[in-house]
Design a protein around this motif. Structure first.
Motif, PDB file in Angstrom:
ATOM      1  N   ASP A  28      81.454  -9.375  44.155  1.00 58.56           N
ATOM      2  CA  ASP A  28      81.638  -8.085  45.096  1.00 58.56           C
ATOM      3  C   ASP A  28      80.339  -7.491  45.177  1.00 58.56           C
ATOM      4  O   ASP A  28      79.796  -7.408  44.269  1.00 58.56           O
ATOM      5  CB  ASP A  28      82.684  -7.285  44.518  1.00 58.56           C
ATOM      6  CG  ASP A  28      83.276  -6.362  45.676  1.00 58.56           C
ATOM      7  OD1 ASP A  28      82.969  -6.465  46.948  1.00 58.56           O
ATOM      8  OD2 ASP A  28      84.170  -5.577  45.210  1.00 58.56           O
ATOM      9  N   SER A  29      79.823  -7.303  46.417  1.00 55.25           N
ATOM     10  CA  SER A  29      78.435  -6.893  46.652  1.00 55.25           C
ATOM     11  C   SER A  29      78.222  -5.413  45.913  1.00 55.25           C
ATOM     12  O   SER A  29      77.056  -5.336  45.371  1.00 55.25           O
ATOM     13  CB  SER A  29      78.129  -6.611  48.211  1.00 55.25           C
ATOM     14  OG  SER A  29      79.141  -5.608  48.695  1.00 55.25           O
ATOM     15  N   GLU A  30      79.191  -4.625  45.933  1.00 56.29           N
ATOM     16  CA  GLU A  30      78.996  -3.172  45.277  1.00 56.29           C
ATOM     17  C   GLU A  30      78.761  -3.557  44.010  1.00 56.29           C
ATOM     18  O   GLU A  30      77.891  -2.912  43.274  1.00 56.29           O
ATOM     19  CB  GLU A  30      80.025  -2.347  45.562  1.00 56.29           C
ATOM     20  CG  GLU A  30      80.247  -1.805  46.896  1.00 56.29           C
ATOM     21  CD  GLU A  30      81.013  -2.695  47.735  1.00 56.29           C
ATOM     22  OE1 GLU A  30      81.200  -4.099  47.332  1.00 56.29           O
ATOM     23  OE2 GLU A  30      81.218  -2.617  49.107  1.00 56.29           O
ATOM     24  N   LYS A  47      89.135  -9.739  42.941  1.00 58.04           N
ATOM     25  CA  LYS A  47      89.074  -8.422  42.533  1.00 58.04           C
ATOM     26  C   LYS A  47      90.508  -7.778  41.672  1.00 58.04           C
ATOM     27  O   LYS A  47      90.562  -7.330  40.526  1.00 58.04           O
ATOM     28  CB  LYS A  47      89.176  -7.520  43.687  1.00 58.04           C
ATOM     29  CG  LYS A  47      88.119  -6.332  43.545  1.00 58.04           C
ATOM     30  CD  LYS A  47      88.078  -5.758  45.000  1.00 58.04           C
ATOM     31  CE  LYS A  47      86.809  -6.019  45.703  1.00 58.04           C
ATOM     32  NZ  LYS A  47      86.685  -5.703  46.940  1.00 58.04           N
ATOM     33  N   ASN A  84      90.550  -0.905  49.514  1.00 56.99           N
ATOM     34  CA  ASN A  84      89.605  -2.174  48.786  1.00 56.99           C
ATOM     35  C   ASN A  84      88.601  -0.967  47.912  1.00 56.99           C
ATOM     36  O   ASN A  84      88.155  -1.439  46.811  1.00 56.99           O
ATOM     37  CB  ASN A  84      88.799  -2.518  50.208  1.00 56.99           C
ATOM     38  CG  ASN A  84      87.945  -3.552  49.523  1.00 56.99           C
ATOM     39  OD1 ASN A  84      88.012  -4.324  48.572  1.00 56.99           O
ATOM     40  ND2 ASN A  84      86.471  -3.319  49.876  1.00 56.99           N
ATOM     41  N   LYS A  85      88.047   0.087  48.550  1.00 60.79           N
ATOM     42  CA  LYS A  85      86.979   1.158  47.726  1.00 60.79           C
ATOM     43  C   LYS A  85      87.775   1.407  46.646  1.00 60.79           C
ATOM     44  O   LYS A  85      87.151   1.583  45.337  1.00 60.79           O
ATOM     45  CB  LYS A  85      86.585   2.102  48.736  1.00 60.79           C
ATOM     46  CG  LYS A  85      85.109   2.606  48.271  1.00 60.79           C
ATOM     47  CD  LYS A  85      84.255   1.414  47.995  1.00 60.79           C
ATOM     48  CE  LYS A  85      83.943   0.563  49.180  1.00 60.79           C
ATOM     49  NZ  LYS A  85      82.931  -0.513  49.087  1.00 60.79           N
ATOM     50  N   GLU A 101      87.511  -1.124  43.916  1.00 63.45           N
ATOM     51  CA  GLU A 101      86.222  -1.222  43.334  1.00 63.45           C
ATOM     52  C   GLU A 101      86.063  -0.079  42.211  1.00 63.45           C
ATOM     53  O   GLU A 101      85.113  -0.599  41.394  1.00 63.45           O
ATOM     54  CB  GLU A 101      85.250  -1.120  44.595  1.00 63.45           C
ATOM     55  CG  GLU A 101      85.170  -2.511  45.202  1.00 63.45           C
ATOM     56  CD  GLU A 101      84.306  -2.565  46.632  1.00 63.45           C
ATOM     57  OE1 GLU A 101      83.418  -1.428  46.789  1.00 63.45           O
ATOM     58  OE2 GLU A 101      84.291  -3.427  47.377  1.00 63.45           O
TER      59      GLU A 101
HETATM   60 MG    MG Z   1      83.070  -5.019  48.224  1.00 61.21          MG
END
Ligand code: MG
Length: 390
Positions: A149-151, A124, A216-217, A220
């Motif tokens: 990343d899953s999102e 990231k 973390n968000k 993202e």
């Molecule tokens: Mg994530």
């Protein structure tokens, strides 16, 4: 057609899962290169098992130990950060999965897209520090950056339902971490153990702490801004504790497209490798009747100051994100070492952001300078505080 894959950071949790995924994909997916920072033992085991043509150890001090461990296997050993760039540029590599931790992954990520190769990105930090440079280089070289990343993987998949200009907003889901219900006061007394106990995802310590702070968000949000070329105003965060809906895209007609799955990072890893195809893999299947209920709530931006800082940073651009990332990385290190409290992490990040004089349209060197400055700033500040106490 064989897809030749290099995994940078193969001994970490994404790297290890990627190896399992590739094992399940069959012979058309070949591992041609692996790298690790210092875990020579595991890297040597992986080398024996997967027989790559190249291995790199980024901490050069361990190169001799690695050579000894792998014995007379026919594999070329590279060392130092240059080893990663060398791998990215190898002619026999089609896909680079970058699962390196931290800003150490930036140069090899750039080298990958500049070489016109697919970059499956789990690192990231590269997107946060150099998202603008990376996405521009990918476009210029006619290649795709596939998020791991899953999102972001969910958004990537949902985006395929319409055109870019038809997107009204993207909604990143967040598990909310272990302190979803916490108040500002509760956070004051959080221990390392509590912060490391993530309710849903099992990940490395750095990203687990980043989930607990919701930084973390924030990362993202910044990464999504670049990956999907979307203004920050169109990005929202929604807390979804079950972590089944991995993210959503709303189109201008009001349709909302989501991607769902078990919280298992192997699924987005696999998609990043097989795209545009989908193939059977090793991931467990989702049974919604077993999940029963999916819930959603807005994030508390007062408790999770790190998240609101992320939106500000994404709007500011330039060196701000590099400072945000580096200050956080340094502060999390201090927290993991027991030198600061949980709440100090975001305080230190905010301190650095306030002190940084934002530069815009910068080169990679300038971004890395800002990165180095923020790390020094955090260390100095912590040293002063610890010094004052003893
Ligand atoms: Mg994530």
């Amino acid at each position: 057609m064989t897809r030749n894959i290099a995994i940078l950071g193969s001994t970490g949790s994404v790297g290890r899962n990627a190896l399992r995924v590739i094992d399940g994909l069959g012979p058309e997916y070949a591992i041609v290169a692996l790298s690790a920072h210092s875990n020579v033992q595991l890297l040597a085991e992986q080398t024996k098992r997967h027989e790559p043509k190249f291995v790199a150890i980024t901490n050069s001090d361990y190169a001799a130990a690695l050579r000894e461990l792998i014995g007379d296997l026919d594999v070329e050993v590279l060392s130092g950060l240059d080893g990663l760039t060398e791998i990215a540029e190898l002619e026999g590599v089609d896909i680079v999965l970058s699962a390196v931790v931290g800003s150490a992954g930036v140069r090899s990520a750039l080298a990958t897209v500049r070489a016109g190769k697919r970059l499956a990105i789990a690192n990231k930090e590269s997107l946060i520090i150099a998202g603008e440079l990376l996405t521009k280089a990918a476009k210029e070289n006619g290649t795709t950056i596939l998020p791991v990343d899953s999102e972001h993987s969910a958004i990537f998949q949902a985006m395929l339902s319409g055109s870019h200009k038809e997107v009204r907003r993207i909604i990143l889901t967040a598990s909310g971490g272990p302190f979803r219900k916490a108040t500002v006061e509760d956070l004051q007394n959080v221990t390392l153990e509590q912060a490391l106990a993530h309710p849903v995802w099992s990940m490395g310590p750095k990203i687990t702490i980043d989930s607990a702070t919701m930084v973390n968000k924030a990362f993202e949000v910044i990464a999504a801004r670049w990956l999907f070329d979307i203004p920050v105003e169109k990005i929202e965060v929604l807390v979804h504790p079950e972590s089944i809906v991995h993210s959503l895209v709303e189109f201008v007609d009001g349709s909302v497209i989501a991607q769902l799955g078990k919280p298992d990072m192997r699924l987005p890893i696999q998609y990043a490798l097989t795209y545009p195809s989908r193939v059977p893999g090793i991931c467990e299947r989702l049974r919604l009747e077993e999940v029963g209920k999916l819930t959603f709530e807005s994030p508390n931006l007062e408790v999770f100051r790190g998240l609101s800082l992320g939106f500000e940073v994404a709007r500011t651009g330039g060196t701000a994100a590099a400072v945000f990332n580096a200050a956080n990385e340094a502060a999390v290190e201090e927290f993991l070492a027991g030198r600061i409290r949980f709440v100090n992490i975001v305080e230190l990040v905010e301190h650095c952001l306030n002190k940084n004089r934002v530069k815009r349209h910068v080169s990679l060197d300038e971004l890395l300078e800002a990165d180095a400055w923020a790390r020094r700033e955090v260390r100095n500040k912590v040293q002063k505080c610890v010094g004052a106490k003893s």
